[in-house]
Design an enzyme around this catalytic site. Structure first.
Site, PDB file in Angstrom:
ATOM      1  N   SER A 178     -50.145 -21.499  42.915  1.00 11.18           N
ATOM      2  CA  SER A 178     -49.794 -21.825  44.299  1.00 11.18           C
ATOM      3  C   SER A 178     -48.301 -21.705  44.604  1.00 11.18           C
ATOM      4  O   SER A 178     -47.917 -21.731  45.772  1.00 11.18           O
ATOM      5  CB  SER A 178     -50.265 -23.244  44.636  1.00 11.18           C
ATOM      6  OG  SER A 178     -51.670 -23.292  44.651  1.00 11.18           O
TER       7      SER A 178
ATOM      8  N   GLU B 147       0.784  -1.228   0.000  1.00  9.84           N
ATOM      9  CA  GLU B 147       0.000   0.000   0.000  1.00  9.84           C
ATOM     10  C   GLU B 147       0.820   1.284   0.000  1.00  9.84           C
ATOM     11  O   GLU B 147       0.361   2.307  -0.512  1.00  9.84           O
ATOM     12  CB  GLU B 147      -0.940   0.005   1.220  1.00  9.84           C
ATOM     13  CG  GLU B 147      -1.922  -1.138   1.249  1.00  9.84           C
ATOM     14  CD  GLU B 147      -2.881  -1.102   0.072  1.00  9.84           C
ATOM     15  OE1 GLU B 147      -3.440  -0.024  -0.221  1.00  9.84           O
ATOM     16  OE2 GLU B 147      -3.050  -2.162  -0.572  1.00  9.84           O
TER      17      GLU B 147
END
Length: 640
Positions: A385, A112
């Site tokens: 319950s 690059e």
């Protein structure tokens, strides 16, 4: 931002002339072209100084000092196994420059920007050459960008190709090099650049492509990765190994031309076998009920933006194998319940360590692929319950009652609004005088309502709030029968507090969170507080033990001391079993998403208790048997 020195920026035995651009890419042919290029370079170099003054509306590169690239948040189980990566637009893990392989740094620079350590943000020769190429082509064909220019393009500018944008890149690159070192710029670039398949940054890409960390990449792998930058998906080895090898050869050739590698290294790298990893970024997470619950908890604590971009490392409280066992148990029992006539049923299961309130397993449904709705944390269903122990605890905490205190199961009526409420037992009968222990074991409704009225329904609600149940509640006469909405997580956490004799920590699926640098963001090391009376908690455990030894929960008996309670709503829309041993508390719920009746006669004791027993037997396979502490171990509260 790291200011560490880039290792071996000057390759062995090389003078600065070895970075010469034209030596790396081949001499420009044609005297005319060379002259034009040199002239254009001179014009560009001189003009940029003036352009820098006129580009006053460009972004302020000084903002980069406070720039933090978005990172993937990783979620692990309690033993460090990766479960998921959560990210927004970028799947990224940031690493410092000295943890990136020198092979990769050289390969990227060679590919690059061979002059990176010798220019000041722009390479006039490269730009001049690009101008010539683009002029001949009549369009933007070549960029001439340095690494610094590419970085400012990624961070500050649009991706649209245009001459004005290229000039803006150059101006910003010059400015950036005035405030950051070369090493800082290279580190940011390598962590920012896109490598394909939704991987941003070298670390995530290295793990995806080669199943390695960025610092372990060899020369062959590094050259292949460097070749991806210009067109990541096109040259991806996952897409075409042939094209990937072609780009790898180009990068290695560039490194050889620059004398950054020897001929032998070049030859060996080309022969090196490439062992690919796997594309990770778009795969579904492991244990989605856990990872989704973690994501919700993180978003609530830190915000969604931090979750998607913050790069957190999250250690959960869950062992992956244990969670997988819980999910398998839910799937198996779903099939069994279908065979028992419970069509369209769903299940949820939550297991918590009562000593820490760490969630050990959380299953929000039968199949997370068919429905993301998490019934363990999001479904508020009536507990029936299984709510009764909260009422009995409130009574024990007054100091006026013990498990042996007598209550009378007989017809009774209460004025309720404009009318009267006459509670009934599930079987329609009345059993007369009995102990509280027996009343709960047989799940009688009238005794618990009487006791709730005696201690005050507001006291019952206060107990529920202390236990972390936040659903709306009214102090109505029927409250003790569980006519409210609760989640399985709330029920498991509440029972866990009883099992820990009133000591409580906030229930959580997150043990610890750090940022990507290891700084601790959250430490959920348990810091329990005494929120309930220990004697009253032990008394509640004692009467719940009778549920399993002699009552409606006999089918839940795991073959060791255990306490729990069945739950069945009168319309049979929700059936439960919530229970505990000293080391593990588990809530199991069965119901339908459309809230319709499961089946006539469906009860928690018959259909859910066996699920609880099966799971607990597996979960406690290698866990020593422990007894609960006796009531005599705690001082009884004084009655008022």
């Amino acid at each position: 931002m790291s200011s560490r020195t880039f290792a071996n920026k000057q390759p062995q035995g090389q003078a600065s002339s070895s970075f010469d651009f034209f030596k790396g890419v081949g001499q420009v042919t044609g005297g005319t072209l060379l002259c034009i290029t040199m002239l254009a370079s001179s014009i560009v170099a001189g003009a940029l100084v003036g352009l820098a003054i006129s580009f006053r509306n460009l972004p302020d590169v000084r903002q980069i000092r406070n720039f933090f690239p978005s990172e993937t948040t990783y979620i692990y189980d309690i033993k460090g196994k990766l479960l998921a990566g959560i990210h927004g637009e970028a799947n990224r893990e940031v690493v410092p420059l000295d943890r990136i392989s020198p092979n990769l740094k050289r390969a990227v620079l060679a590919s690059e920007d061979g002059h990176f350590y010798y220019h000041h943000g722009i390479n006039p020769t490269g730009i001049g050459r690009a101008i010539v190429v683009n002029s001949v082509a009549g369009s933007v064909r070549e960029g001439g960008s340095t690494i610094t220019m590419q970085l400012v393009k990624n961070l500050f500018l649009s991706q649209r190709r245009a001459v004005t944008r290229k000039i803006a890149e150059a101006v910003l690159a010059i400015r950036l090099e005035q405030i950051l070192t070369k090493d800082q710029i290279l580190e940011m670039y390598l962590n920012q650049v896109y490598w394909g398949h939704n991987n941003y940054g070298v670390q995530t890409a290295a793990r995806s492509y080669f199943n390695k960390s960025a610092e372990s990449l060899n020369l062959a792998e590094s050259a292949m990765m460097a070749g991806l930058i210009q067109a990541p998906e096109e040259f991806s080895p996952f897409v075409s190994m042939k094209l990937a090898k072609q780009k790898q050869k180009e990068v290695l050739g560039r490194m050889l031309d620059l004398n950054w590698i020897t001929q032998k290294e070049y030859d060996n790298a080309l022969k090196q076998e490439i062992k690919l990893g796997r594309i990770r970024s778009f795969q579904g997470s492991a244990l989605p009920y856990i990872t989704n619950t973690v994501a919700q908890e993180l978003a609530k604590k830190f915000g969604r933006d931090a979750l998607l971009k913050g790069g957190m490392r999250v250690q959960t409280t869950v062992d992956a194998k244990f969670q997988e066992m819980a999910e398998a148990t839910v799937r198996e029992w779903h099939q069994k319940l279908l065979g028992q006539g419970l069509s369209k049923n769903q299940l949820a299961l939550v297991a918590i360590d009562p000593r820490t309130h760490f969630v050990k397993a959380l299953v929000g449904g039968v199949d997370p692929k068919s429905s993301e709705f998490n019934r363990a944390t999001q479904a508020q269903r009536q507990p029936g319950s299984s709510f009764k122990p909260f009422v009995y605890y409130a009574a024990f905490a007054t100091g006026k009652y013990t498990p042996s205190s007598t209550v009378v199961d007989a017809p009774v009526g209460y004025q309720d609004g404009n009318g009267w409420y006459y509670p009934r037992n599930y079987d329609g009968s009345f059993a007369g005088a009995m102990s509280i222990r027996t009343a709960l074991a047989q799940s009688r409704n009238i005794p618990v309502i009487k006791l709730g009225k005696a201690v005050g329904m507001n006291k019952v609600i206060e107990t529920c709030r202390t236990l972390g149940i936040m659903s709306p509640m009214e102090p109505v006469t029927s409250l003790p029968l569980g006519a409210i909405g609760v989640t399985p997580l709330e029920m498991a956490s509440a029972y866990a507090t009883f099992a820990n004799y009133g000591w409580q920590s906030p229930p959580t699926v997150v043990a610890r969170i750090t940022d990507s640098s290891g700084n601790v963001l959250l430490d959920n090391t348990p810091k329990p507080k005494q929120v309930l009376d220990p004697w009253a908690s032990a008394a509640t455990i004692e009467i719940m033990r009778a549920v399993i030894t002699e009552g409606t929960g006999k089918n839940a008996d795991p073959g060791r001391p255990a306490a729990g309670k069945t739950g069945t709503t009168s319309s049979e829309k929700d059936i439960w079993f919530v229970g505990t041993v000293p080391q593990l508390t588990t809530a199991v719920w069965v119901g339908r998403d459309d809230n319709r009746q499961l089946a006539s006669g469906a009860t928690g004791g018959v259909m859910v208790a066996p699920i609880w027993r099966d799971f607990m037997t597996k979960a406690l396979k290698d866990v020593p048997v422990e007894n609960f502490k006796p009531l005599s171990a705690f001082p009884r509260p004084k009655g008022s």
